[in-house]
Design a protein around this motif. Structure first.
Motif, short mmCIF file in Angstrom:
data_model
loop_
_atom_site.label_atom_id
_atom_site.label_comp_id
_atom_site.label_asym_id
_atom_site.label_seq_id
_atom_site.Cartn_x
_atom_site.Cartn_y
_atom_site.Cartn_z
N ASN A 1 52.89 43.22 45.39
CA ASN A 1 53.81 43.46 44.28
C ASN A 1 53.68 44.91 43.87
O ASN A 1 52.58 45.45 43.79
CB ASN A 1 53.44 42.59 43.05
CG ASN A 1 53.85 41.14 43.23
OD1 ASN A 1 53.11 40.24 42.91
ND2 ASN A 1 55.03 40.92 43.78
N ARG A 2 54.86 45.56 43.64
CA ARG A 2 54.81 46.97 43.27
C ARG A 2 55.58 47.18 41.98
O ARG A 2 56.78 47.00 41.92
CB ARG A 2 55.42 47.82 44.39
CG ARG A 2 55.17 49.32 44.22
CD ARG A 2 56.04 50.12 45.17
NE ARG A 2 55.86 49.74 46.58
CZ ARG A 2 54.92 50.27 47.38
NH1 ARG A 2 54.11 51.18 46.93
NH2 ARG A 2 54.85 49.86 48.63
N ASN A 3 54.81 47.48 40.93
CA ASN A 3 55.42 47.90 39.68
C ASN A 3 56.52 46.96 39.20
O ASN A 3 57.63 47.39 38.89
CB ASN A 3 55.98 49.32 39.86
CG ASN A 3 56.07 50.04 38.53
OD1 ASN A 3 55.40 49.65 37.57
ND2 ASN A 3 56.91 51.06 38.46
N VAL A 4 56.20 45.68 39.16
CA VAL A 4 57.19 44.68 38.75
C VAL A 4 57.15 44.48 37.24
O VAL A 4 56.07 44.33 36.66
CB VAL A 4 56.91 43.34 39.47
CG1 VAL A 4 57.88 42.27 38.99
CG2 VAL A 4 56.98 43.51 40.97
N SER A 5 58.31 44.50 36.61
CA SER A 5 58.40 44.22 35.17
C SER A 5 59.58 43.30 34.89
O SER A 5 60.63 43.44 35.51
CB SER A 5 58.65 45.52 34.37
OG SER A 5 57.64 46.45 34.61
N PHE A 6 59.36 42.35 34.01
CA PHE A 6 60.48 41.53 33.52
C PHE A 6 59.96 40.70 32.36
O PHE A 6 58.77 40.68 32.07
CB PHE A 6 61.04 40.62 34.63
CG PHE A 6 60.03 39.68 35.21
CD1 PHE A 6 59.80 38.45 34.62
CD2 PHE A 6 59.32 40.01 36.36
CE1 PHE A 6 58.86 37.58 35.15
CE2 PHE A 6 58.38 39.14 36.90
CZ PHE A 6 58.15 37.93 36.29
N THR A 7 60.88 40.04 31.67
CA THR A 7 60.46 39.12 30.61
C THR A 7 61.18 37.80 30.81
O THR A 7 62.24 37.73 31.44
CB THR A 7 60.83 39.65 29.21
OG1 THR A 7 62.24 39.80 29.16
CG2 THR A 7 60.15 40.96 28.91
N ILE A 8 60.55 36.76 30.30
CA ILE A 8 61.17 35.43 30.34
C ILE A 8 61.28 34.92 28.92
O ILE A 8 60.31 34.96 28.16
CB ILE A 8 60.33 34.47 31.21
CG1 ILE A 8 60.48 34.84 32.67
CG2 ILE A 8 60.76 33.03 30.97
CD1 ILE A 8 59.76 33.92 33.59
N GLU A 9 62.49 34.51 28.56
CA GLU A 9 62.71 34.00 27.20
C GLU A 9 62.46 32.49 27.21
O GLU A 9 62.44 31.86 28.25
CB GLU A 9 64.15 34.27 26.76
CG GLU A 9 64.65 35.68 27.03
CD GLU A 9 63.84 36.74 26.30
OE1 GLU A 9 63.22 36.41 25.27
OE2 GLU A 9 63.81 37.90 26.76
N GLY A 10 62.29 31.95 26.01
CA GLY A 10 61.98 30.53 25.90
C GLY A 10 63.15 29.63 26.26
O GLY A 10 64.31 30.03 26.24
N LYS A 11 62.80 28.39 26.63
CA LYS A 11 63.74 27.29 26.75
C LYS A 11 64.86 27.49 27.76
O LYS A 11 65.99 27.06 27.53
CB LYS A 11 64.34 26.96 25.38
CG LYS A 11 63.27 26.59 24.37
CD LYS A 11 63.87 25.90 23.17
CE LYS A 11 62.81 25.33 22.25
NZ LYS A 11 61.77 26.26 21.82
N ASN A 12 64.59 28.19 28.85
CA ASN A 12 65.60 28.21 29.90
C ASN A 12 64.94 28.25 31.28
O ASN A 12 63.72 28.21 31.38
CB ASN A 12 66.59 29.35 29.71
CG ASN A 12 65.92 30.70 29.78
OD1 ASN A 12 64.80 30.82 30.27
ND2 ASN A 12 66.59 31.71 29.27
N ILE A 13 65.76 28.30 32.29
CA ILE A 13 65.22 28.28 33.65
C ILE A 13 65.45 29.64 34.29
O ILE A 13 66.57 30.13 34.34
CB ILE A 13 65.90 27.18 34.50
CG1 ILE A 13 65.71 25.82 33.83
CG2 ILE A 13 65.33 27.18 35.91
CD1 ILE A 13 66.34 24.66 34.59
N THR A 14 64.37 30.25 34.76
CA THR A 14 64.47 31.53 35.43
C THR A 14 64.12 31.33 36.89
O THR A 14 63.16 30.63 37.21
CB THR A 14 63.48 32.54 34.81
OG1 THR A 14 63.66 32.53 33.40
CG2 THR A 14 63.70 33.93 35.37
#
Ligand SMILES: Nc1ncnc2c1ncn2[C@@H]1O[C@H](COP(=O)(O)OP(=O)(O)OP(=O)(O)O)[C@@H](O)[C@H]1O
Ligand SMILES: [Mg+2]
Lengths: 260, 292, 344
Positions: A20-33
């Motif tokens: 993995n290289r410099n991975v960024s993200f966010t996951i919000e509540g109550k859904n499917i990513t």
């Protein structure tokens, strides 16, 4: 809305391999990513870091505003993250119900001494564990198999068992690593129904999956990894039409599942 | 001062034996990932067989060679009859298996040779040599010479011959080795025979100093095992350093504190080192899981 | 009873207790009684070691050292310092526990062969100390003059009363152990065996439970040592060396560590073998104590090669398969699932 999971500039190296290289993200509540990418893109590696199987080489991982990337793996489940394994990690010599009961481990706390002397506390825990395990098993639909050793189950049931065990921990975030791999068409459909039902219970889901039909149908958002890097993020529609994503998949000769 | 040189010499002597035994562990471990806790029994068999052969009137030198051959055959037999049958067992079971083998061999030896210690003549005369005010018996010199010889021969064997390459291939990747027409089974047998041979040599050179008996193997085996763990399992230089270190610690402990508690001192040190460096002095971090 | 869950059954305990209680009526000679008392003491150690090997997946080559510490703690405190044996029982439990706790910290970081080495080294150090610390332990010749255990004015002497005392403790140990393995912690420990990663992901603190089981197993050994010390008038370091540790190991390997009853059966079988060898030895000249060793070695080799899980689990799984087969023949639906076997 504050985000559930934040992955910040995470890099993971295995010797010379950068998974993995410099991975960024966010996951919000109550859904499917969804998390997709060609074989070896680093999807499982990312899951392993979120579930603290190993720490990232660089970067930070936050869950509900708590930093979790340096924690030992057993501290992750009680915080509300649970997972299934791509390469099936059921407890083969234990029965189906016992497997799920292990999932309830962190929701009880009676000690070794309480167990040895069968103090009321331990008995109460045992009752709680059994009842809740049964409830999860019924929800997943394994109630006919509770007495069977997990080692004797067919693949489809094993995937369900992993799901049941993970649910038993009462997660806020559920990581599913190729939960439909090896399932036939019918089983895959049932699995996606199940995933939607779980989402409707208010649990956020993060899935790695090669079956694009499934991914496109159930996901609210998709993150694409290629050779360890995040190359796209967005709605299923947007990702499907993203030029870099198409190239990455066409470039990977052995990937045929993307039906654009 | 003289004392300490004396202790050092006897420490290096016994340490050389530990080193040879430890090299036996390393030889088998690096090819098969088995820790053979019966290694010490090969040492015992070396000493006792030599005793019997000499008693039969066989000339010293021939008896020496014959002993090595016989013990190597026993090592080969152990692999063929026992270890091979349990392939794929986990490290725990392998430890138990080789412990079982060890007490089996020791018990048989006890029934064959009885419980008494025996005496084997030294290689050459018995007159001690004086060095820096400390005296050293010629046999001690022989012990160290043989240790160096063993190291040289092993180095040559592993680094310069096809056998060595085949050994390494098996240890790195048995499947690939098989594809290259190297039989891991055969290599496994060979590694047992080879390290039984090492054990026999250790037994032969130490016999005149130690008065071998049927039960000498267990402690020597454990010391050799400790030495190889100390040095870092799987590392040949580590085994030699570990062996010499253990011998010296033990001898200094016996000399300056008490010979009764020398084992407590040396194993206390082993415990401490494992605490500080759980993977041994020269070991890689991931060895020691073994048997995989 | 909860379906599909391994749980405690009083039936097994009741049958076993009945056997234990009736034994002295069937074999009343003091020879058999002494052997059977020892079998009880060994059972206590073996059950602890079985928990460690079969459930925590760790090996101890130094179990006899904990046994020795238990025995010597009580011997010294009750003889030299005149304390009541019931009081020193606490020390016989606490001292091994403390040492196991300290050693356990190294174990947490050591795997496989290194752990075998650490416990082996520990066992040897303790054995040497028992032999050489003469001012306290009286050295190799042994510690003697150990008082008897008394309870409400009754003195337990070697023979029938001591037999019952030992087996009462053994039964307690068996029950406690069964309770442990049938609890959340027992399942957590069993799960580690199949997949340590998944265990961790389910929130099982592997290291903590391995440590706790190691401590428990050392306390059981300490208890056995306490019983041993007060049974005999004297004890000597010879009983607590490497051979002792290997004897306990053989028991667990033979019976099977993944089941409490396996460890119990192992201890009983080895005791029975020793009786047979002893009896045969007075008739046949080549059957000596060496022969006993050869036999133990042979047993270990055979079991590891042919029945790696040990006798009791092997028999249990055979019975289970048979039951499933007959169930399938009778078309009981609950087990009809095995049809998926080929798909795995
Ligand atoms: N424990 C490890 N040690 C060394 N290399 C690893 C390890 N785990 C993963 N890798 C490497 O990291 C890279 C990414 O692997 P990863 O399993 O994360 O891919 P993936 O996206 O899950 O692939 P797949 O779709 O096949 O499951 C690969 O090159 C792999 O060989
Ligand atoms: Mg993957």
């Amino acid at each position: 809305m504050s985000s559930l999971l934040q992955v910040k500039n995470v890099t993971k190296r295995f010797g010379g391999v950068v998974a993995n290289r410099n991975v960024s993200f966010t996951i919000e509540g109550k859904n499917i990513t969804g998390l997709i990418g060609p074989n070896g893109a680093g999807k499982s590696t990312l899951f392993n870091m979120v579930s603290a199987v190993f720490p990232p080489s660089e970067g930070e991982i936050w869950f509900e505003n708590k930093r979790i990337d340096a924690l030992p793996s057993y501290k992750i489940a009680p915080m509300g993250i649970s997972r299934t394994f791509q390469n099936l990690q059921v407890f083969k010599k234990m029965t189906v119900i016992e497997n799920v009961m292990v999932g309830l481990h962190t929701r009880t706390a009676s000690s070794l001494a309480a167990a040895a002397f069968r103090l009321p506390r331990s008995r109460k825990d045992e009752e709680f564990i059994y009842e809740n395990a049964m409830e999860v098993i019924k929800f997943i639909g394994l109630e006919d198999l509770i007495e069977v050793d997990a080692g004797n189950l067919p693949l489809g049931k094993l995937r369900l068992l992993e799901l049941a065990r993970a649910l038993a921990t009462k997660p806020k975030l559920l990581l599913l690593d190729e939960i439909a791999a090896g399932l036939n068409h019918q089983e895959t459909l049932e699995m996606s129904e199940l995933i939607l039902k779980i989402r409707d219970r208010g649990i956020s889901i993060f899935v790695v999956e090669h079956d694009m039909d499934l991914v496109m149908r159930i996901c609210d958002k998709i993150i694409v990894l290629d050779q360890g890097e995040k190359i796209a993020e967005g709605t299923p529609k947007a990702v499907q039409n993203n030029q870099r994503v198409i190239e990455a998949y066409l470039g990977a000769a052995d990937e045929k599942e993307l039906t654009v | 001062m003289n004392d300490s040189i004396q202790f050092l010499i006897s420490g290096l002597t016994i340490g050389s034996i530990y080193a040879i035994v430890a090299l036996g562990f390393v030889t088998i471990y690096s090819v098969t990932k088995v820790i053979n806790l019966a290694q010490g029994e090969f040492v015992m068999l070396g000493g006792m067989t030599m005793f019997s052969l000499i008693k039969l009137g066989i000339p010293y030198f021939i008896a020496f060679l014959l002993t090595v051959v016989i013990v190597m055959a026993i090592g080969w037999l152990v692999e063929w009859a026992v270890i091979r049958k349990a392939k794929g067992a986990d490290p725990l079971s392998l430890i138990i298996l080789t412990i079982g083998t060890a007490i089996f061999i020791r018990g048989i030896a006890g029934m064959v040779w009885g419980k008494n210690s025996v005496k084997v003549e030294p290689f050459t005369n018995d007159v001690p040599i004086n060095i820096l005010g400390a005296s050293i018996t010629p046999q001690s010199v022989w012990v160290m010479v043989f240790m160096l010889l063993v190291v040289l021969v092993l180095y040559f064997l592993i680094e310069k011959t096809m056998l060595g390459k085949a050994f390494r291939a098996c240890s790195v990747n048995p499947t690939a080795a098989r594809l290259m027409a190297i039989s891991p089974k055969k290599m496994s047998s060979l590694s047992f025979a080879l390290s039984a041979g090492l054990g026999a040599i250790a037994g032969l050179v130490i016999a005149p100093i130690m008065f071998p008996s049927y039960d000498m193997g267990i402690m020597l085996g454990i010391k050799g095992f400790s030495a190889s763990i100390l040095g870092g399992l799987g590392s040949a230089p580590g085994a030699v350093i570990g062996g010499l270190l253990l011998g010296v610690i033990e001898s200094l402990g016996a000399g300056y504190i008490s010979s009764g508690i020398k084992d407590a001192i040396s194993f206390g040190v082993v415990l401490m080192i494992l605490l500080i460096r759980p993977f041994g002095l020269l070991g890689e971090k991931n060895v020691g899981k073994g048997g995989l | 009873m909860r379906k599909g869950v391994q749980s405690f059954s009083w039936k097994g305990i009741a049958v076993f207790s009945a056997l234990v209680i009736s034994f002295p009526f069937l074999f009343s000679s003091s020879f058999y009684l002494t052997k059977a008392t020892f079998a009880g003491i060994y059972t206590i150690v073996a059950v602890g070691l079985g928990l460690l090997m079969g459930f925590a997946g760790q090996i101890s080559l130094g179990q006899a050292a904990f046994y020795g510490i238990g025995a010597y703690s009580t011997a010294i405190l009750s003889t030299t310092f005149g304390l009541n044996p019931w009081l020193t029982l606490v020390i016989s439990l606490a001292a091994p526990a403390l040492l196991a706790y300290l050693l356990g910290h190294t174990m947490a970081r050591l795997h496989g062969y290194y752990l075998a080495m650490a416990t082996l080294a520990f066992g040897i150090v303790i054995h040497v100390l028992l032999t050489e610390w003469k001012s306290v332990t009286k050295g190799a010749s042994g510690f003697f003059g150990i008082p008897k255990i008394e309870l409400f004015g009754f003195t337990f002497r070697q023979g029938i009363s001591y037999y019952y005392l030992v087996w009462a403790f053994a039964l307690i140990v068996i029950i406690l152990s069964l309770n442990i393995i049938h609890s959340r912690i027992g399942r957590a420990l069993r799960s580690i065996h199949d997949s340590e990663v998944a265990s961790g992901a389910m929130g099982v603190d592997t290291g903590k439970y391995k440590m706790q089981v190691f401590i428990i197993s050392s306390m059981f050994a300490g208890l056995a040592g306490w019983l041993f010390a007060h049974m005999s008038y004297s004890i000597s370091p010879g009983s607590f060396g490497l051979n002792g540790s290997i004897l306990f190991l053989t028991m667990v390997v033979l019976g099977g560590g993944t089941s409490i009853w396996g460890a119990v059966c192992g201890a009983l079988l080895i005791s029975a073998i020793s009786i047979i060898v002893h009896t045969a030895g007075s008739h046949v000249s080549f059957i000596t104590s060496d022969f006993e060793q050869v036999l133990y070695g042979f047993i270990m080799m055979l079991i590891v090669i042919f029945l790696p899980q040990g006798l009791v689990p092997a028999i249990a799984s055979k019975l289970k398969k048979q039951k499933q087969k007959s169930a399938r023949a009778n078309k009981v639906p609950a087990i009809g699932t095995v049809k998926g076997d080929q798909n795995v």
